[in-house]
Scaffold this motif. Structure first.
Motif, mmCIF file in Angstrom:
data_model
loop_
_atom_site.group_PDB
_atom_site.id
_atom_site.type_symbol
_atom_site.label_atom_id
_atom_site.label_comp_id
_atom_site.label_asym_id
_atom_site.label_seq_id
_atom_site.Cartn_x
_atom_site.Cartn_y
_atom_site.Cartn_z
ATOM 1 N N VAL A 384 48.735 31.473 47.543
ATOM 2 C CA VAL A 384 49.284 30.789 46.373
ATOM 3 C C VAL A 384 48.561 31.233 45.103
ATOM 4 N N VAL A 385 47.240 31.300 45.145
ATOM 5 C CA VAL A 385 46.471 31.694 43.963
ATOM 6 C C VAL A 385 46.753 33.146 43.591
ATOM 7 N N LEU A 386 46.874 34.032 44.583
ATOM 8 C CA LEU A 386 47.219 35.417 44.282
ATOM 9 C C LEU A 386 48.577 35.515 43.595
ATOM 10 N N GLY A 387 49.524 34.691 44.043
ATOM 11 C CA GLY A 387 50.847 34.675 43.422
ATOM 12 C C GLY A 387 50.793 34.185 41.982
ATOM 13 N N ILE A 388 50.038 33.124 41.728
ATOM 14 C CA ILE A 388 49.904 32.579 40.371
ATOM 15 C C ILE A 388 49.218 33.593 39.463
ATOM 16 N N ALA A 389 48.171 34.239 39.985
ATOM 17 C CA ALA A 389 47.435 35.221 39.182
ATOM 18 C C ALA A 389 48.337 36.387 38.782
ATOM 19 N N ALA A 390 49.117 36.884 39.730
ATOM 20 C CA ALA A 390 50.022 37.998 39.432
ATOM 21 C C ALA A 390 51.065 37.592 38.406
ATOM 22 N N ARG A 391 51.562 36.385 38.527
ATOM 23 C CA ARG A 391 52.594 35.888 37.600
ATOM 24 C C ARG A 391 52.067 35.789 36.175
ATOM 25 N N ASN A 392 50.775 35.503 36.052
ATOM 26 C CA ASN A 392 50.177 35.335 34.732
ATOM 27 C C ASN A 392 49.493 36.594 34.206
ATOM 28 N N GLY A 393 49.762 37.723 34.856
ATOM 29 C CA GLY A 393 49.255 38.990 34.353
ATOM 30 C C GLY A 393 47.824 39.313 34.714
ATOM 31 N N HIS A 394 47.282 38.633 35.729
ATOM 32 C CA HIS A 394 45.916 38.913 36.190
ATOM 33 C C HIS A 394 45.929 39.110 37.702
ATOM 34 N N PRO A 395 46.568 40.166 38.196
ATOM 35 C CA PRO A 395 46.692 40.358 39.644
ATOM 36 C C PRO A 395 45.336 40.509 40.333
ATOM 37 N N ILE A 396 45.237 39.898 41.500
ATOM 38 C CA ILE A 396 44.028 40.006 42.323
ATOM 39 C C ILE A 396 44.399 40.827 43.548
ATOM 40 N N SER A 397 43.746 41.960 43.731
ATOM 41 C CA SER A 397 44.092 42.807 44.868
ATOM 42 C C SER A 397 43.550 42.210 46.162
ATOM 43 N N PHE A 398 44.117 42.675 47.274
ATOM 44 C CA PHE A 398 43.676 42.217 48.594
ATOM 45 C C PHE A 398 42.181 42.456 48.769
ATOM 46 N N TRP A 399 41.717 43.632 48.376
ATOM 47 C CA TRP A 399 40.313 43.985 48.610
ATOM 48 C C TRP A 399 39.377 43.332 47.610
ATOM 49 N N THR A 400 39.852 43.065 46.406
ATOM 50 C CA THR A 400 39.016 42.335 45.446
ATOM 51 C C THR A 400 38.663 40.962 45.999
#
Length: 425
Positions: A384-400
């Motif tokens: 859920v947090v990864l989805g929210i981050a991507a939506r707001n222009g701050h994508p979090i990669s799997f490895w990050t």
């Protein structure tokens, strides 16, 4: 043959998700489609089975809470909390992280961890924007805190509800056996954040001075809607906590709350649905079908049974193996289907061990809850947090996410192992 095909599809999908060559939603849908196309699973098992199908309770819980959060956003409450948090921490980045992490952990013990991150993420974006801070480290720290804090109570993490039902454990049982260690783990985690995210603690005196001059009350733009929204949210939270008495599933409570909020306020349907993370919901559906196929073909069950047989009836060895194996497997597959599959095996082992066998349930709970922090898809809150981050222009990669998650998981499980050994064995 079906098991080999299921494993192959899942491994390829997992690699694609990890490398991010293809969007994770497309990968999950493609993997689910292949499972159905090759008759590894079928529509009955994928969409209607409690053991191997899409967990609609999770999907609709997310949908309902996303709608409530969407309405809350329009009141200005997130701006209010963001300014309050920034002023309470006096703009100090590490102090702010600790404050947000503790709030998240406490809320996750009362709500489920997914609901908590849905509420705290918008605040985090706003406060980091005000102070000129990198938002990604704060989001990662919060979601990990939600998984740790959620382990403290029966309602904090979905696997705990499954375990409580199977082992006939009460809300107070979790408080007595899980919560004390969770408090210790949160103290360690707050200290760990200082080292893990040390590069994110940049201090801008000018921005801090601007924030300290703000009046948080002025951020509230619609007091009437705020009162209505908080009243509905309060009812939803109360219903979550009173689940053992009311017997309403969290998904039903969330949908009723969302429906009541839209019906009783001037918010339009379009406004209420604009913040819903549809790609995240679809990703969950596809992931559930793939993991369900692994369950249906006996892959997860075989792994679990092999681990149980390897202990040869030794309670101490069984506890340690169950703790670490649960953490490892929960990092790869969602911990909800894993716990559902493992519960009957743990029940048998606990019965054979007699009164002392209850430690196995706590090993399963700690392993599944804390192991969810290890990778980006280990727990529902992470996705859920990864989805929210991507939506707001701050994508979090799997490895990050995973490079931090693995460290946190190894340390928290490493601390939990002696706790279980010294207290129960």
């Amino acid at each position: 043959m079906a098991a080999v095909a299921a494993i192959s599809i899942f491994v390829v999908a997992y690699v694609l998700i990890a490398t991010e060559k293809i969007h994770r939603t497309a990968v999950a849908l493609g993997g689910a489609a292949l499972m159905l196309l090759l008759h590894i699973t079928d529509a009955e098992a994928a969409f209607f089975s409690e053991e191997t199908g899409v967990d609609w309770n999770v999907i609709f819980l997310l949908l309902g809470m996303m709608v409530i959060v969407s309405v809350l956003r329009q009141t200005g409450i997130f701006e209010y909390v963001a300014i309050w948090a920034a002023k309470r921490s006096r703009g100090k980045p590490y102090r702010l992280m600790v404050l947000l992490v503790v709030i998240t952990a406490v809320a996750s013990a009362l709500l489920d961890n997914v609901t908590t991150v849905l509420l705290i993420a918008p605040v985090t974006f706003l406060v980091c924007e005000r102070l000129g801070l990198k938002v990604v480290p704060y989001l990662i720290a919060e979601v990990m805190a939600s998984n740790i804090g959620g382990a403290a109570t029966l309602v904090g993490d979905p696997p705990n509800i499954i375990i409580a039902s199977r082992a006939d454990l009460s809300f107070n049982d979790f408080l007595v056996h899980m919560a004390p260690m969770v408090v210790v783990l949160m103290i360690v985690f707050c200290l760990l954040c200082r080292w893990l995210f040390r590069g994110a603690f940049t201090y801008d005196p000018d921005r801090v001075a601007e924030v300290m001059e703000l009046e948080e009350k002025e951020a509230i733009t619609d007091r009437r809607l705020l009162i209505q929204s908080l009243a509905v949210l309060g009812l939803v939270v109360a219903a979550f906590v009173l689940h053992p008495v009311l017997h309403y599933e969290p998904a039903i409570v969330a949908l009723l709350g969302a429906g009541l909020l839209v019906a009783a306020t001037k918010v339009t349907t379009e406004q209420a649905l604009e913040e819903v993370e549809w790609p995240t919901l679809v990703f969950f559906a596809g992931l559930f079908v793939m993991v369900g196929a692994l369950v249906e073909t006996g892959v997860i069950g075989d792994i679990s049974k092999a681990a149980a047989e390897a202990t040869e009836g030794r309670l101490g060895a069984a506890t340690m193996l169950l703790l670490w194996a649960s953490a490892g497997l929960s990092a790869i597959v969602d911990n909800i289907p894993y716990v559902a599959t493992m519960s009957p095996i743990v029940g048998d082992l606990a019965t054979q061990a007699g009164p002392d066998g209850q430690v196995l349930w706590w090993a399963l709970a700690f392993g599944a809850d804390l192991g969810g922090n290890a990778t980006a898809i280990g727990a529902s809150a992470n996705v859920v947090v990864l989805g929210i981050a991507a939506r707001n222009g701050h994508p979090i990669s799997f490895w990050t996410f995973t490079k931090y998650g693995l460290i946190v998981t190894v340390i928290t499980i490493g601390l939990t192992a002696p706790y279980l050994w010294l207290r129960y064995l």
